[in-house]
Design an enzyme around this catalytic site. Structure first.
Site: not given
Ligand code: ARG
Length: 465
Positions: A156, A277, A283, A290
């Protein structure tokens, strides 16, 4: 420039129909398997005497020359020639006239396209098997590198029990092994020869289907011409196998995206595999991970796409089946691109040992080890569970760890606790206490590392032979 099937037609095809029905824009990639299929077919025709040995030689050689032309980029593609089969046959007839006009004896495009696809998928399976093995090796190599690291195991996404870091890496080896096994299983149904089923009914000509099958490395010959000309089960199975590869890669990426956050801080990713970024100078984004996760969508979408395509077609061939290829090609191209990138990322990432260690005593990762200690002392499991639960609550209210409790405090909770309880308290000891087969403890994980090492090197040695 009439069409190969033009004999009974009185009107030219509407150019919009040509544009609508063509498949050359996407099936041209089948040129090599199509040529090999035709060469095997020609050899079979000569073997049974349906064409002369000299015709066969001319056909085989001209097909080789056509392959060279295609590979050199000078081959002309034309929408009015529909598909790769017509292009190659037309080029053959242009080169050798009537001899070329004999090639399509005892065959149709229906068994031809099924043969092409089966060869293509078979070779893609073999390629993916090697790529999956590269990923497994990258994970296995990490095991040695990270031998001294303990990671929290989660359920979890809540801290649960500690495991050797290598246990994570080997978990991926297991998943990818199932993917390899699934592809091999699928391969046995892919590797069946349709050639000679002709359009749907077989042929009155004395062809030798075993001969063609052997030439092309098929394991067997399809036994029902109606069945095999309509069968695309092997494609549905194949893209399903690819979908589970996608699911496994996506799970891995998801986990590492989480580990790469400031909140977790478990992982450093190599600069070469992260991006910045356009507005926020600080960043570093895990875009590659992804995108591997994101590309899962198009791989998985191929499964319902193929099922919907085949679910209500009457036997045997229907033109609908031409639509199988975009789905299969896109799913396999996508998986290939993911599998090609994955090993470098797996190998290049670094565990942030200090940050992991700094919080390793948080979250009561040793609570289950303490409960199992109580079980070994003769306490019923449910009673032990309750006792440890109360001790955890006590620690939480004092912001301390189980290992910080004194022997007296522990004994107040359960009089069977002895001084050796401290042998299982603390994250490292709790990890080392895991001894069952398949567990995340140091010893069982070491044994499994050896098992994988043997298995993956044995596979290499076999491949070298
Ligand atoms: N381009 C077709 C396909 O991909 C080849 C088979 C065509 N057969 C036919 N009878 N029109 O399925």
């Amino acid at each position: 420039m009439g069409k190969a099937w033009g004999g009974r037609f009185r009107q030219e095809t509407d150019p919009r129909v040509e544009a609508f029905t063509e498949s050359i824009s996407f099936d041209r990639r089948l040129y090599d398997v199509d040529i090999r299929g035709s060469q095997a077919h020609a050899r079979m025709l000569a073997h049974v005497g349906l064409i002369s040995e000299d015709d066969c030689r001319q056909i085989v050689q001209s097909l080789d020359a056509i392959r060279t032309e295609i590979e050199s980029g000078t081959f002309e593609y034309r929408t009015d020639l529909e598909d790769i089969h017509m292009h190659i046959e037309r080029a053959l007839i242009d080169r050798i006239g009537d001899v070329g006009r004999r090639l399509h004896t005892g065959r149709s495009r229906n068994d031809q396209i099924s043969t092409d696809l089966r060869l293509y998928v078979r070779e893609t399976i073999d390629e993916f098997d090697a790529l999956l093995q590269d990923c497994q090796k990258a994970f296995l190599d990490r095991c040695e590198q990270d031998a001294d690291v303990i990671l929290p195991g989660y359920t979890h996404l809540q801290r649960a029990q500690p495991v050797a870091a290598a246990h994570y890496w080997l978990a991926y080896c297991e998943k990818l092994q199932r993917d390899r096994d699934r592809l091999q299983d699928c391969r046995s149904r892919v590797n069946v020869c349709p050639l000679g089923a002709a359009a749907l009914a077989g042929t009155s000509l004395p062809i030798d289907r075993e001969f063609t099958a052997r030439e092309l490395g098929f394991d067997s010959v399809a036994a029902n011409s109606l069945d095999v000309s309509s069968d695309r089960d092997f494609l549905a199975e194949f893209v399903f196998a690819l979908s589970l590869i996608a699911a496994h890669l996506s799970t891995w990426c998801e986990e590492w995206i989480i580990w790469f956050t400031t909140e977790f801080g478990f992982l450093k990713l190599p600069d070469a595999y992260t991006t910045g970024s356009s507005i926020m100078p600080q960043k570093r984004n895990p875009d590659v991970l992804e995108l591997i996760r994101g590309k899962t969508a198009r791989v998985m979408a191929a499964v319902p796409q193929l099922l919907m395509l085949i679910r209500n077609l009457p036997m045997a061939y229907n033109r609908d089946l031409q639509e199988d290829k975009p789905a299969v090609f896109d799913a396999s191209d996508t998986i290939r691109s993911c599998l090609e990138l994955a090993p470098a990322i797996i190998a290049g990432a670094e565990l942030q040992r200090d940050r992991i260690a700094a919080r390793l005593e948080d979250g009561f990762l040793d609570a289950t080890a303490l409960m199992e200690y109580l079980i070994r002392q003769g306490v019923p499991m449910r009673t032990g569970h309750e006792t440890v639960g109360r001790l955890v609550a006590q620690c939480e209210s004092r912001s301390c760890r189980l290992a910080d409790l004194t022997l007296e405090e522990l004994q107040a909770a359960c009089d069977r606790i002895q001084p050796d309880v401290f042998d299982v308290l603390g994250t490292q000891k709790a990890m080392q206490a895991l001894i069952s087969f398949g567990s995340g403890g140091e010893q069982p994980v070491q044994e499994r590392i050896h098992w994988w090492r043997d298995r993956l090197t044995a596979a290499d040695a076999a491949a070298d032979r």
